[in-house]
Structure formats: structure tokens, C-alpha cells
Design a protein around this motif. Structure first.
Motif, short mmCIF file in Angstrom:
data_model
loop_
_atom_site.label_atom_id
_atom_site.label_comp_id
_atom_site.label_asym_id
_atom_site.label_seq_id
_atom_site.Cartn_x
_atom_site.Cartn_y
_atom_site.Cartn_z
N ASP A 108 0.84 -1.14 -0.05
CA ASP A 108 -0.08 0.07 -0.07
C ASP A 108 0.97 1.34 0.10
OD1 ASP A 108 0.82 -0.58 2.39
OD2 ASP A 108 -0.53 0.90 3.36
N GLU A 144 -4.48 5.53 10.48
CA GLU A 144 -5.30 4.33 10.60
C GLU A 144 -5.19 3.84 12.09
OE1 GLU A 144 -3.31 1.65 8.01
OE2 GLU A 144 -4.12 2.84 6.26
N ASP A 163 0.24 6.85 5.04
CA ASP A 163 -0.92 7.79 5.34
C ASP A 163 -0.62 9.33 5.11
OD1 ASP A 163 -2.52 5.99 6.31
OD2 ASP A 163 -2.00 6.28 8.69
N TYR A 185 -12.63 9.35 5.35
CA TYR A 185 -11.68 8.63 4.71
C TYR A 185 -11.48 7.32 5.57
CZ TYR A 185 -7.05 7.09 3.76
OH TYR A 185 -6.10 6.14 3.75
N ARG A 203 -11.71 3.44 4.50
CA ARG A 203 -10.26 2.63 4.52
C ARG A 203 -10.66 1.66 5.18
NH1 ARG A 203 -6.20 0.80 1.85
NH2 ARG A 203 -4.28 0.71 3.04
N HIS A 208 -4.45 -1.81 7.03
CA HIS A 208 -4.07 -1.58 5.46
C HIS A 208 -3.85 -2.77 4.67
CE1 HIS A 208 -0.25 -3.06 7.39
NE2 HIS A 208 0.09 -3.08 6.30
N ARG A 221 -4.67 2.68 -1.47
CA ARG A 221 -5.75 3.59 -0.70
C ARG A 221 -6.35 4.02 -2.06
NH1 ARG A 221 -1.42 3.41 2.18
NH2 ARG A 221 -1.67 3.41 4.48
N ARG A 222 -7.90 4.05 -1.84
CA ARG A 222 -8.56 4.73 -2.76
C ARG A 222 -8.62 4.22 -4.20
NH1 ARG A 222 -7.97 10.90 -0.47
NH2 ARG A 222 -5.94 10.71 -1.43
#
Length: 451
Positions: A46, A216, A254, A310, A314, A339, A397-398
């Protein structure tokens, strides 16, 4: 609740099975050596692989590329101060650059460094300074089936045993990693961070937090630590990070960007030492190996990372992948982290010994069956350590959606159906740095791979 809509898409396709077979063999059965074009769903990491927001793309266009004192650096300084609570920032090209700058400023030959669990590059940077990295995970961290809220915690008892063994003068630095990537992305409680702060004071050590996934971690604290159930995410993050003398950060987690990292501290003397080392290895202290546009994008990303919408999206996306895998019978590390989903290769392949690298066998089978790329984080990645045989499926992410996760579950189902025929691996070529061998070592199957 879905927090995003798409503004740009990328076409992907699943290579034919024959193509995957050839690519895996050519890669020496090490998926780090695969071309990205040969991968369908890429869950290798990630780190730097996520999608940026429209606000971040706007920051790229506004980037100030001045060599010294750019406005983009001022924006990053402001974001670090507001979100993380530190006055001084030394930017670097990525997290391992920050590790080089910080640990090169703090460590010497013969030092010992306790950590809740060192990740690969951290372990290598500590060792590169001639110091000894020692893991101090909490009890139960090596049990994938144990349900506990903070399995990423630092064991104070183990840390005290290290000091009793070598002497406090040999332990100048104590590191806590949040979330604990090497322990399946498990969170660390604020209570534990306070205790390690006190411990560091007792032995006169510098307390460093590896803050790559600080947001996170704060989200898990809000969910699981009763003291903080009514606190805001940004307040939790500032309090937890505030116990550290310095933090080391990969902005590719992050920070929600594709490049960059930094060291941050309130210690003026340490800041000066890090600045001088950064000039040597990274660049001038107001850009540190990054373009101004990257500094600006990371400043925006740090603020977005602590937004509740967000973080809810996540964590729920990771939970969705975990549920889909469990529903088809894949053994995973519980509870699920923030994650990634970690698969238990030992339970999946009970016929393979640790010396046969069951995690790497699982990595190869996931790619072979469905073009899914994960990473082994067991005895292959961490030699000479007593660790569970885990495979990490780290979610950018996303980036991916439920349909992609369903393909991963279908791929895992195909692996399960053939698991008794899966063979182990041996190392064919080993790089000089054992802490980093999983990045570049070649392997060979112990038995011919099935057609």
C-alpha cells in the motif's frame, strides 16, 4: 458508506495463465521481479500505490519548485504541525530515506534498538549502523487466531529484559511502529505508547515513533480504547505522536502520496543533526529529494488522512476483503488490521515446513491462479526470526473496489482447491543483505510446478 466517486480510470486486464506461468518462472518465483503489466490485482504494497484526491492533484499544479525555502515546504511544515504536532520537519524522498537520516544521526556500532517489531527496511537501517535490532512484540502477537484489540503493542517486559541483558548505555533509541506492519498491521494503544515513553525516560533513550500509518492507528484507538471513544481522530493522533522525541514517516502510506517522507521532531539539536545528514543523502533541507509539487500533495494528504469519512472507508474496505476471504475458507490473521489482510500460510499449507517457505508458495499460487500479487512476510522475508508464516495482501488507498476483492477471493478459492499439490521453494540466489533478501532473491520450486 462510499466516500468517493471516480474522476479517472485505468484499464487493467488479466494475462493468460500461460503468460503468468512464464512470467513467474522468469521472475525467479519472486513476485517483486514481475512487471506490473503482468499483474491483474496488485496487493504487493500500500506504499505509494494509492489514488490521490482532486485537491492533491491541484496541489501538484501549484507546487513551488524553488530549491530553497519553497512555499510547498511551508505548506508541509504547517500540515505536520497541525496534524502531528511537531515543529521541525526534514523531508526525504521516501520513508527509508527518513530512516537513513534519523537512525544515521542516532545510532552507532554496538547499539541495541528495541522495537515492537522492526519492519524490513527499519531492521536493515538499524543493522547498517552496526546496531542490533531487537523485536519486543506483545504476548500473543504471533498467534493469528487470538482476538485482542492491540496486538501491535510493544512489550515493556521484553524491553526491560533487553536492557537488563545489555545495559541501558547500549540502548540509546527505542522505536514503536504504529500500526505494527510486521505484526499483521495491528494497532498500538495510546496507553502502551505512554508506557514506552516512561521507559525511554528511565533509560535516557530517544523515543522514536514510526508513524507511517498513524491515522489508521488513531482510528483503531477511537474504536477500541475506551478513553478515546469520544475523541476526534486528529486529537488522538496528536496525543499519541506527542509522546515521541521524533517520528519517522513514509508519506507513501498515511501521507496519501506516491513519493516522499520526512523526519519530524521538536528537539532542535536532533533537527540540526538530521538536516546535515539530509543534505548529504537527500538534498537541501527544504525539499529533501522531493519536488515542490510532491511536498504540496503530501501536505494535503496528511490533512485528508485524519478525516473520519476517509478512515471509515479505508478500514471498511480492508474488512470487506477479509470477510470475502474468510467466507471461502481462507485462514487469516485476526483481528483484521488497517491496511492489509494477512493470510496464514502455515494453516493453509500444513504439509509444508517453514524451511520450504509456505508463505512464498502461497504468494506464487495466488499469482499463478489469478494474477494477484501479494508479499510473503514470514521466514523468507525475515530470516532468523521466529515469526508466523504470513502473506500480506496490502490494499492501495482509494484504488480497488468490491469487484476486485471478489476476484481475489475467487483466486484464493482456486488455491484452496489444489492446496495439497502445492510444493515449497528453496533459495537459488541470496543477496548480501539478509534483511532485504525478499526484494531480490531468486527461488526454485522443490518439486516441478504443476502444468
Amino acid at each position: 458508506m462510499v466516500a468517493y466517486k471516480s474522476k479517472m480510470v485505468e484499464r487493467i486486464s488479466l494475462p493468460a495463465r500461460e503468460t503468468r506461468e512464464r512470467a513467474l518462472e522468469a521472475a525467479g518465483y519472486n513476485v517483486f521481479n514481475l512487471d506490473a503489466a503482468d499483474v491483474f490485482i496488485d496487493l504487493l504494497t500500500d506504499s505509494g500505490t494509492g489514488a490521490m484526491s482532486d485537491a492533491q492533484w491541484a496541489a501538484l499544479l501549484r507546487g513551488d519548485e524553488a530549491y530553497a525555502g519553497s512555499e510547498s515546504f511551508a505548506e508541509l511544515e504547517s500540515a505536520v504541525a497541525d496534524v502531528m504536532g511537531f515543529e521541525h520537519v526534514v523531508p526525504t524522498h521516501q520513508g527509508r530515506g527518513a530512516e537513513n537520516v534519523l537512525y544515521g544521526s542516532l545510532l552507532s556500532e554496538g547499539d541495541v534498538v528495541p522495537n515492537n517489531t522492526h519492519f524490513d527496511t527499519t531492521r536493515a537501517h538499524v543493522a547498517n549502523q552496526g546496531a542490533d535490532p531487537v523485536d519486543c512484540p506483545t504476548e500473543g502477537a504471533d498467534d493469528p487466531s487470538l482476538e485482542a484489540p492491540f496486538k501491535g503493542n510493544f512489550s515493556l517486559e521484553r524491553a526491560r529484559a533487553v536492557v537488563d541483558d545489555v545495559g541501558a548505555e547500549r540502548v540509546p533509541v527505542v522505536v514503536q511502529t504504529i500500526t505494527n506492519n510486521s505484526t499483521a498491521g495491528q494497532p498500538v494503544s495510546v496507553e502502551n505508547t505512554r508506557a514506552i515513553r516512561t521507559f525511554a525516560d528511565e533509560i535516557d533513550a530517544t523515543f522514536v515513533i514510526d508513524a507511517c500509518r498513524f491515522a489508521e492507528n488513531a482510528a483503531f484507538v477511537r474504536r477500541r480504547e475506551p478513553e478515546f471513544e469520544d475523541a476526534t481522530i486528529d486529537a488522538i493522533a496528536r496525543e499519541q505522536l506527542g509522546y515521541a522525541d521524533a517520528i519517522v514517516m513514509s508519506g507513501k502510506k498515511d501521507g496519501l502520496v506516491n513519493a516522499g517522507g520526512f523526519v519530524a521532531t521538536d528537539d532542535a539539536d536532533l533537527f540540526e543533526r538530521c538536516k546535515q545528514r539530509a543534505i548529504l543523502f537527500e538534498g537541501f533541507p527544504t525539499y529533501g529529494g522531493m519536488a515542490g509539487r510532491d511536498l504540496g500533495a503530501m501536505a494535503v494528504g496528511l490533512r485528508e488522512a485524519v478525516e473520519p469519512s476517509y478512515l471509515e472507508d479505508r478500514l471498511e474496505s480492508i474488512a470487506t476483503l477479509a470477510t470475502l476471504l474468510e467466507d471461502v475458507g481462507v485462514p487469516i490473521y485476526r483481528p483484521v488490521g488497517g491496511h492489509a489482510v494477512y493470510l496464514d500460510a502455515s494453516e493453509l499449507f500444513p504439509h509444508l515446513e517453514a524451511s520450504e517457505f509456505p508463505g512464498q508458495a502461497l504468494v506464487c499460487e495466488l499469482y499463478r491462479e489469478g494474477g494477484v500479487r501479494g508479499v510473503e512476510l514470514g521466514s523468507f522475508a525475515f530470516p532468523n526470526t521466529d515469526r508466523p508464516e504470513l502473506v500480506r495482501l496490502a490494499v492501495p488507498r482509494r484504488t480497488y473496489h468490491r469487484e476486485h476483492f471478489e476476484h481475489v477471493a475467487e483466486t484464493a478459492t482456486a488455491v484452496l482447491e489444489n492446496r495439497e499439490t502445492v510444493s515449497g521453494y528453496e533459495i537459488a540466489s541470496d543477496p548480501a543483505v539478509p534483511e532485504l533478501r525478499h526484494f531480490s532473491a531468486d527461488l526454485e520450486p522443490l518439486e516441478p510446478t504443476r502444468p
